[in-house]
Design an enzyme around this catalytic site. Structure first.
Site, PDB file in Angstrom:
ATOM      1  N   ARG A  82       0.840  -1.188   0.000  1.00  0.00           N
ATOM      2  CA  ARG A  82       0.000   0.000   0.000  1.00  0.00           C
ATOM      3  C   ARG A  82       0.875   1.239   0.000  1.00  0.00           C
ATOM      4  O   ARG A  82       1.697   1.414   0.898  1.00  0.00           O
ATOM      5  CB  ARG A  82      -0.917   0.004   1.233  1.00  0.00           C
ATOM      6  CG  ARG A  82      -1.753   1.245   1.373  1.00  0.00           C
ATOM      7  CD  ARG A  82      -2.189   1.497   2.788  1.00  0.00           C
ATOM      8  NE  ARG A  82      -2.268   2.921   3.038  1.00  0.00           N
ATOM      9  CZ  ARG A  82      -2.381   3.451   4.242  1.00  0.00           C
ATOM     10  NH1 ARG A  82      -2.456   2.664   5.323  1.00  0.00           N
ATOM     11  NH2 ARG A  82      -2.448   4.756   4.382  1.00  0.00           N
ATOM     12  N   HIS A 126      -2.902  10.855   1.050  1.00  0.00           N
ATOM     13  CA  HIS A 126      -2.305  10.662   2.380  1.00  0.00           C
ATOM     14  C   HIS A 126      -1.737  12.006   2.818  1.00  0.00           C
ATOM     15  O   HIS A 126      -0.552  12.158   3.067  1.00  0.00           O
ATOM     16  CB  HIS A 126      -1.234   9.573   2.335  1.00  0.00           C
ATOM     17  CG  HIS A 126      -0.937   8.967   3.692  1.00  0.00           C
ATOM     18  ND1 HIS A 126      -1.011   7.617   3.957  1.00  0.00           N
ATOM     19  CD2 HIS A 126      -0.575   9.555   4.862  1.00  0.00           C
ATOM     20  CE1 HIS A 126      -0.689   7.397   5.227  1.00  0.00           C
ATOM     21  NE2 HIS A 126      -0.432   8.550   5.793  1.00  0.00           N
ATOM     22  N   GLU A 171      -7.109   8.096   6.626  1.00  0.00           N
ATOM     23  CA  GLU A 171      -7.401   8.714   7.924  1.00  0.00           C
ATOM     24  C   GLU A 171      -7.996  10.128   7.821  1.00  0.00           C
ATOM     25  O   GLU A 171      -7.425  11.108   8.333  1.00  0.00           O
ATOM     26  CB  GLU A 171      -6.135   8.745   8.771  1.00  0.00           C
ATOM     27  CG  GLU A 171      -5.555   7.375   8.988  1.00  0.00           C
ATOM     28  CD  GLU A 171      -4.510   7.339  10.076  1.00  0.00           C
ATOM     29  OE1 GLU A 171      -4.139   8.409  10.593  1.00  0.00           O
ATOM     30  OE2 GLU A 171      -4.070   6.244  10.432  1.00  0.00           O
ATOM     31  N   ASN A 292      -6.848   1.409  10.232  1.00  0.00           N
ATOM     32  CA  ASN A 292      -5.541   1.710  10.835  1.00  0.00           C
ATOM     33  C   ASN A 292      -5.742   1.719  12.339  1.00  0.00           C
ATOM     34  O   ASN A 292      -6.628   2.428  12.840  1.00  0.00           O
ATOM     35  CB  ASN A 292      -5.033   3.093  10.401  1.00  0.00           C
ATOM     36  CG  ASN A 292      -4.633   3.144   8.945  1.00  0.00           C
ATOM     37  OD1 ASN A 292      -4.657   2.137   8.243  1.00  0.00           O
ATOM     38  ND2 ASN A 292      -4.246   4.323   8.473  1.00  0.00           N
ATOM     39  N   TYR A 294      -3.601   1.573  16.275  1.00  0.00           N
ATOM     40  CA  TYR A 294      -2.371   1.533  17.051  1.00  0.00           C
ATOM     41  C   TYR A 294      -2.639   1.276  18.526  1.00  0.00           C
ATOM     42  O   TYR A 294      -2.118   0.337  19.113  1.00  0.00           O
ATOM     43  CB  TYR A 294      -1.565   2.831  16.850  1.00  0.00           C
ATOM     44  CG  TYR A 294      -1.014   2.930  15.459  1.00  0.00           C
ATOM     45  CD1 TYR A 294      -1.743   3.537  14.432  1.00  0.00           C
ATOM     46  CD2 TYR A 294       0.204   2.349  15.138  1.00  0.00           C
ATOM     47  CE1 TYR A 294      -1.262   3.582  13.133  1.00  0.00           C
ATOM     48  CE2 TYR A 294       0.710   2.393  13.844  1.00  0.00           C
ATOM     49  CZ  TYR A 294      -0.036   3.004  12.850  1.00  0.00           C
ATOM     50  OH  TYR A 294       0.451   3.044  11.569  1.00  0.00           O
ATOM     51  N   GLU A 351      -2.883  -0.408   8.499  1.00  0.00           N
ATOM     52  CA  GLU A 351      -1.777   0.097   9.315  1.00  0.00           C
ATOM     53  C   GLU A 351      -1.862  -0.479  10.714  1.00  0.00           C
ATOM     54  O   GLU A 351      -2.933  -0.418  11.337  1.00  0.00           O
ATOM     55  CB  GLU A 351      -1.808   1.628   9.460  1.00  0.00           C
ATOM     56  CG  GLU A 351      -1.182   2.390   8.342  1.00  0.00           C
ATOM     57  CD  GLU A 351      -1.153   3.882   8.617  1.00  0.00           C
ATOM     58  OE1 GLU A 351      -0.909   4.298   9.764  1.00  0.00           O
ATOM     59  OE2 GLU A 351      -1.407   4.625   7.647  1.00  0.00           O
TER      60      GLU A 351
HETATM   61  C1  GCO Z   1      -1.007   7.956  10.736  1.00  0.00           C
HETATM   62  C2  GCO Z   1      -0.554   7.811   9.359  1.00  0.00           C
HETATM   63  C3  GCO Z   1       0.857   7.325   9.197  1.00  0.00           C
HETATM   64  C4  GCO Z   1       1.735   7.383  10.452  1.00  0.00           C
HETATM   65  C5  GCO Z   1       1.636   6.098  11.233  1.00  0.00           C
HETATM   66  C6  GCO Z   1       2.456   6.189  12.526  1.00  0.00           C
HETATM   67  O1  GCO Z   1      -1.753   7.097  11.221  1.00  0.00           O
HETATM   68  O2  GCO Z   1      -0.629   8.969  11.327  1.00  0.00           O
HETATM   69  O3  GCO Z   1      -1.389   7.023   8.547  1.00  0.00           O
HETATM   70  O4  GCO Z   1       1.294   8.231   8.234  1.00  0.00           O
HETATM   71  O5  GCO Z   1       3.081   7.565  10.069  1.00  0.00           O
HETATM   72  O6  GCO Z   1       0.314   5.870  11.585  1.00  0.00           O
HETATM   73  O7  GCO Z   1       2.012   7.286  13.263  1.00  0.00           O
END
Ligand code: GCO
Length: 445
Positions: A82, A126, A171, A292, A294, A351
């Site tokens: 991607r 992006h 995002e 995405n 985290y 992500e």
């Molecule tokens: C985001 C973006 C990425 C970041 C990654 C780490 O989620 O901010 O999609 O460009 O670099 O997630 O923060």
């Protein structure tokens, strides 16, 4: 050979896709080469706002080193990659004349991927909005919807014979909530935020229509950052602030796009920006949900900031990555299941990754066993979500390479491959080998 056993992936589909993700501004460099126009991020970097005054001018020099990077992907054994197209590289002014040299770069990249047996997943946006369009109002101007649709049409015409997987945006909640157009979330600019949100949703729908009409077999979605927003305390004020942030962070884009309605408590705020037929323009059929994820965010009330929130303290003892993000694979499992329940679409995790301050040891190796442990735990949480019925189709690690991490510049490293920003040498980390083994095991099972 990685020191940690591979993850349990037994609940994932036999045709599950393993991939890696990057983005144009974060890896390409060559910001003033071959006719590329300026983006809002070039201008923001030029202001000196980024840590260590870093810029995207060189980044990972992927613009010149893309063949080497495709070679890394082949060594990983990923089925897909991607990437994003830099809008100002192909349309320097955002509209009007296309830049042949910019288009030709993506031709070369796509052809190299296909020759390596890697499926290209193309993200149109992006965050690197052409500066020329920002100066015409950017996402505050409803005309940006048309500019974006025309850009999508150019990409479809040029690449649609070889690219079938398209993401409209990466995002949208992040670049509207925290985007440069609104500065540091100044109070009293909520109406501008609502206008941007609505125009980006309109642009998504317009691009879906263009891609569907122009690319035979197109498989289209939008990529959403989705994280639990949790109150930092038991106070009602913090709970209300967390719920408000969650609506903006998680719901104001996928709800209209996939369900056909804004969250109920948003509708009054959005109403002034709606025109008859807008919801039908936004809610166009998509093929998948790009996720995405985290970590959860912790929220406290702050009456003086936009939307009345700020980031709050994490619970004592929360395990953190070296850059301070909570490690909570259970939140990932819950997030996947919430997407499945709310939208009922096939899910590609586009992500997930681990930020740290890796450095090579005296032998020149980068032994990121902590990243391996993180990835193993999150992949197993994803496997658990699949075993509970979520329609999971793929998992793409952020990122192939260490790269430009927005406000943090090059200090935070997310790559499976270390980048020496002086020599631009790539050094596969221990996690690179671990991920390659995981993919190979999946293939041979
Ligand atoms: C985001 C973006 C990425 C970041 C990654 C780490 O989620 O901010 O999609 O460009 O670099 O997630 O923060």
């Amino acid at each position: 050979m990685a020191t940690t056993q591979l993850a349990n992936t037994t609940s994932l589909r036999p045709d599950f896709i393993w991939g890696v993700s990057t983005s144009s501004f974060q890896i390409e460099g060559a910001t003033r080469e071959d006719g590329r126009g300026l983006s809002v991020w070039d201008v923001y970097c030029q202001s000196g706002a980024i840590k260590n005054h870093d810029t995207g001018d060189v980044a990972c020099d992927h613009y010149h080193r893309y063949r080497e990077d495709v070679g890394l992907m082949k060594a990983l054994g990923v089925q897909a990659y991607r990437f994003s197209v830099a809008w100002p590289r192909v349309l320097p002014q955002g509209t009007g004349s296309a830049n042949e040299a910019g288009l030709a770069f993506y031709d070369r990249l796509i052809d190299a991927l296909l020759a390596a047996g890697i499926e290209p997943w193309l993200c149109l946006y992006h965050w690197d909005l052409p500066q020329a369009l920002e100066e015409r109002g950017g996402w505050l101007n409803r005309e940006c919807t048309t500019w974006f649709a025309d850009y999508a049409a150019l990409a479809a015409r040029r690449f649609g014979d070889r690219v079938k997987r398209f993401a409209t945006f990466n995002e949208p909640s992040m670049f509207t909530l925290f985007g440069r157009s609104l500065g540091k979330r100044d109070r009293g600019r909520e109406d501008e935020l609502h206008r941007m949100i609505h125009h980006v949703n309109l642009a998504h729908g317009a691009a879906v229509d263009v891609l569907r009409a122009s690319v035979a077999g197109a498989s289209i979605g939008c990529i959403h950052n989705r994280q639990p927003c949790r109150p930092s305390s038991a106070s009602e004020a913090d709970a209300a602030a967390a719920a408000r942030l969650s609506m903006y962070w998680n719901d104001v884009f996928p709800d209209p796009q996939c369900v056909g309605a804004y969250p109920a408590s948003m509708r009054t705020a959005i109403e002034p920006h709606m025109q008859p037929g807008d919801m039908a323009r936004i809610c166009r059929p998509v093929d998948w949900f790009g996720l995405n994820h985290y970590s959860p965010v912790y929220v406290k009330e702050n009456a003086d900031s936009m939307l009345g929130y700020d980031f709050g303290d994490k619970p004592a003892g929360t395990p953190l990555t070296p850059i301070g993000w909570p490690i909570d694979p259970e939140a990932f499992r819950q997030t996947i299941q919430s997407v499945h329940a709310r939208y009922g679409l096939p899910i590609y995790v586009l992500e997930n990754g681990y930020g740290s301050f890796d450095e090579p040891d005296q032998t020149g190796s980068v032994n990121d066993g902590d990243r391996i442990e993180f990835l193993k735990a999150y992949i197993e949480a994803m496997n658990a979500a699949a075993s509970s019925g979520a329609d999971l189709r793929g998992y793409f690690i952020w990122s192939l390479l260490d790269n430009f991490e927005w406000d943090s510049g090059y200090s935070n490293r997310f790559g499976l491959a270390y980048v020496d920003y002086v020599s631009l040498r790539r050094i596969p980390k221990a996690s690179f080998g671990w991920f390659a083994e995981l993919i190979e095991a999946g293939r041979s099972s």
